[in-house]
Design a protein around this motif. Sequence first.
Motif, short mmCIF file in Angstrom:
data_model
loop_
_atom_site.label_atom_id
_atom_site.label_comp_id
_atom_site.label_asym_id
_atom_site.label_seq_id
_atom_site.Cartn_x
_atom_site.Cartn_y
_atom_site.Cartn_z
N ASP A 24 2.35 -21.96 -0.62
CA ASP A 24 2.63 -20.53 -0.50
C ASP A 24 1.39 -19.68 -0.76
N GLY A 41 1.54 -16.93 3.04
CA GLY A 41 2.54 -17.96 2.78
C GLY A 41 2.23 -19.32 3.39
N GLY A 82 -0.10 -17.79 -4.91
CA GLY A 82 0.32 -19.14 -4.57
C GLY A 82 -0.28 -20.18 -5.50
#
Length: 378
Positions: A24, A41, A82
């Motif tokens: 992500d 993402g 992320g």
Amino acid sequence: MTTVSWSGEPETSRGPGPFLSVRDLSVEFSTEDGIVHAVDGLSFDLEKGTTLGIVGESGSGKSVTNLAILGLHDPAHTKIGGEIWLEGEELLSAGQGTMEKLRGNRVAMIFQDPLTALSPFHTIGRQIGEVYRKHKGASKKDARERAIEMLRRVGIPQPERRVDSYPHEFSGGMRQRAMIAMALVCDPDLLIADEPTTALDVTVQAQILDLLKELQQQFGTSIILITHDLGVVANTADNVLVMYAGRAAERGTVREVLREPQHPYTWGLLSSMPRLNSSVDVPLMPVRGTPPSLLNPPSGCPFHPRCDYPRLAGPELCFNQRPSLSPESGHGDACYLTLGQKRELRIARANGTANADDAAQAGESVQNKDTAQTGDDA
């Protein structure tokens, strides 16, 4: 999603998993015109000793992703979110000191343009030796001997003499070999090659790629290969990640992605390349339009403004809902078309169907069959 920065936060670890795991990942740049969503993402894995080819148009986020792995973005103007795990160690939360020890030692990068990446004021040998001295604590004499050894290993003739040459005294192919020598001087576990064959003639390209494969076999190095050339991917990589507008469009093994591509963007990349066994009368079918602005990405599927088939999948999906790949391994794509539609459309494109409406009608016939079959089953 948790936002992180390159501050000296405590390091974290986790159990066994892929050698490199990106989960992500998002990278945003703050500019005068607004926020650039360069990576949005993105998730992928890389196993030890294998090669991952990352392909896509310029501006799709390939280099930005790998600079994030190395921690080379300016924290003052970059927001990163992320997770990036390297052998159980999380890199985004690692401190600057940890990243400096990592870069050039366990993780190295071959930059796209060796002429600008190499300093014109220092000899090739000094620049290679500097990396070795910093990470291994070697003396100047040992660093020079190591530089000569690496130049010899990458095929530079007369390395004892050329170690004292400056970058402008090397040809383009020799500079690229010198960059590879610098990247491999500390025997890194992960090598990121950003367009390593750009601006090189075909013969030198083949030599550079053969060299990377040979060195990978010797040291068991994992490689991320960034390129626009699907031919390079076919001959070099084990797995492929197709990127578009900062996201993953398709992922799988080389055989899966090149023989049975699932995403319309991948079809466009493949059909825009001439084939040796194709008739000269069959026109190439490039991807129409231009890449989207990452300052204001399209809603829904980022590829829908350039896609010929959004009405097949359903405008309510393509225009409003953003498809994504699951983090699990295997062949996957971020597209709402059914498998039957994709199969029929691939056949139509392979037969040289230049008219998108004709291909769409073929896809609709499959969609009708699928609907009828579903009704019969009910």
